[in-house]
Design an enzyme around this catalytic site. Structure first.
Site, PDB file in Angstrom:
ATOM      1  N   SER A  48       6.755   8.745  -5.133  1.00 26.61           N
ATOM      2  CA  SER A  48       5.945   8.919  -4.371  1.00 26.61           C
ATOM      3  C   SER A  48       5.477   7.799  -2.847  1.00 26.61           C
ATOM      4  CB  SER A  48       4.606   9.274  -5.019  1.00 26.61           C
ATOM      5  OG  SER A  48       4.358  10.292  -5.588  1.00 26.61           O
ATOM      6  N   GLU A  49       5.019   6.876  -3.306  1.00 25.55           N
ATOM      7  CA  GLU A  49       5.473   6.071  -2.842  1.00 25.55           C
ATOM      8  C   GLU A  49       6.097   4.042  -3.457  1.00 25.55           C
ATOM      9  OE1 GLU A  49       1.788   8.312  -0.930  1.00 25.55           O
ATOM     10  OE2 GLU A  49       2.372   7.273  -3.303  1.00 25.55           O
ATOM     11  N   THR A  50       6.784   3.437  -1.965  1.00 24.86           N
ATOM     12  CA  THR A  50       6.418   1.809  -2.821  1.00 24.86           C
ATOM     13  C   THR A  50       6.030   1.087  -1.825  1.00 24.86           C
ATOM     14  OG1 THR A  50       9.172   2.950  -3.183  1.00 24.86           O
ATOM     15  CG2 THR A  50       9.175   0.391  -2.303  1.00 24.86           C
TER      16      THR A  50
END
Length: 277
Positions: A48-50
């Site tokens: 979903s996020e980095t």
């Protein structure tokens, strides 16, 4: 010139059971990593996020954070904020109970909890009830008739959230979305019966950012908490379960305190090492 490998953590955020939360990939000491490399690595992780942790440019911050989905950069997101605070403190050996993160929405306060970290909900960029036409659009994206939406409100603190309240948690879990019809990042929330696994069930959908359904979402829950506490839909504190339909077991704690709305959850390092970018 070949860059030396950078410190890396993958942190499980908001787990209600081992590996039940939302993983975030955190690249530390990322000064000098260019935008294209950040974006390509975020696509590669497919989480979903980095995030990429950088030196702050604001003297009031401990570090600066850039946050990427597989397809876009965000000014703020909740589970990456908690996971990156955890990774930064672990990497630096910081024993501070309070941290300040600099990101696209400004400065975000953080504090340690018994099992992880909590963030202070940032101010809403957009708030207020959705219009009748917006409710119809939200209902179309959720695959529901508009009459099943009890209330709908803008709770945008960066990613663009609008949220619909349904009659109960079972209705939330039964939602079968039409992602092609979903115009904006959309959350849905409904109460559990007394004695349930949490006070509310939440789901979050962000197809335009490359995330069809997010396992557990700090920014959405921060926005919902700001709305619920401000409108009297909730008071004191409550818990949220999220990710049930996609095999996660997220647990979020939301509280209304004298210094603002706080969103808390467990944080656990699952992977630790270096990354070659």
């Amino acid at each position: 010139m070949t860059r030396a490998p950078l410190p890396f953590r993958q942190v499980d955020v908001f787990p209600g059971s081992p590996r039940g939360g939302n993983p975030v990939a955190v690249v530390l000491d990322a000064e000098g990593v260019d935008d294209g490399t950040m974006r390509s690595f975020a696509r590669w992780t497919n989480l979903s996020e980095t995030t990429f942790v950088l030196p702050p440019t604001d003297p009031g911050a401990d570090y600066r954070l850039r946050i990427f989905t597989p397809s876009a950069e965000l000014p703020f997101a909740g589970h990456p904020t908690l996971g990156s605070a955890h990774a930064w403190a672990e990497h630096t050996g910081s024993a501070e109970d309070r941290l300040v993160q600099q990101c696209g929405v400004g400065l975000v306060g953080l504090r340690r909890t018994d099992d992880g970290w909590a963030l202070a909900a940032p101010p809403l960029i957009r708030s207020g009830p959705a219009t009748e036409d917006e409710v119809a659009s939200i209902a179309a994206g959720l695959g529901l008739p508009p009459t099943e939406i009890v209330a709908a409100e803008w709770v945008d603190n960066g990613p663009g959230w609008v949220v619909a309240v349904l009659r109960d948690a079972e209705a939330v879990l039964a939602v079968d979305t039409d992602l092609a019809a979903m115009a904006v990042p959309t959350g849905v929330v409904g109460p559990h019966a007394a004695g349930g696994p949490a006070d509310f069930e939440v789901r979050a959908f962000v197809p335009d950012l490359g995330v069809d359904e997010d396992p557990v979402t700090g920014s959405l829950n921060a926005g919902i908490g700001t709305w619920f506490f401000g409108s009297g839909r909730a008071s004191g504190s409550y818990t949220v379960r999220q990710g049930t339909r996609i095999g996660a077991n997220g647990l979020v704690r939301v509280s209304d305190e004298p210094d603002g709305v706080w969103v808390a959850g467990a944080t656990t390092t699952v992977l630790s090492g270096t990354v070659a970018l």
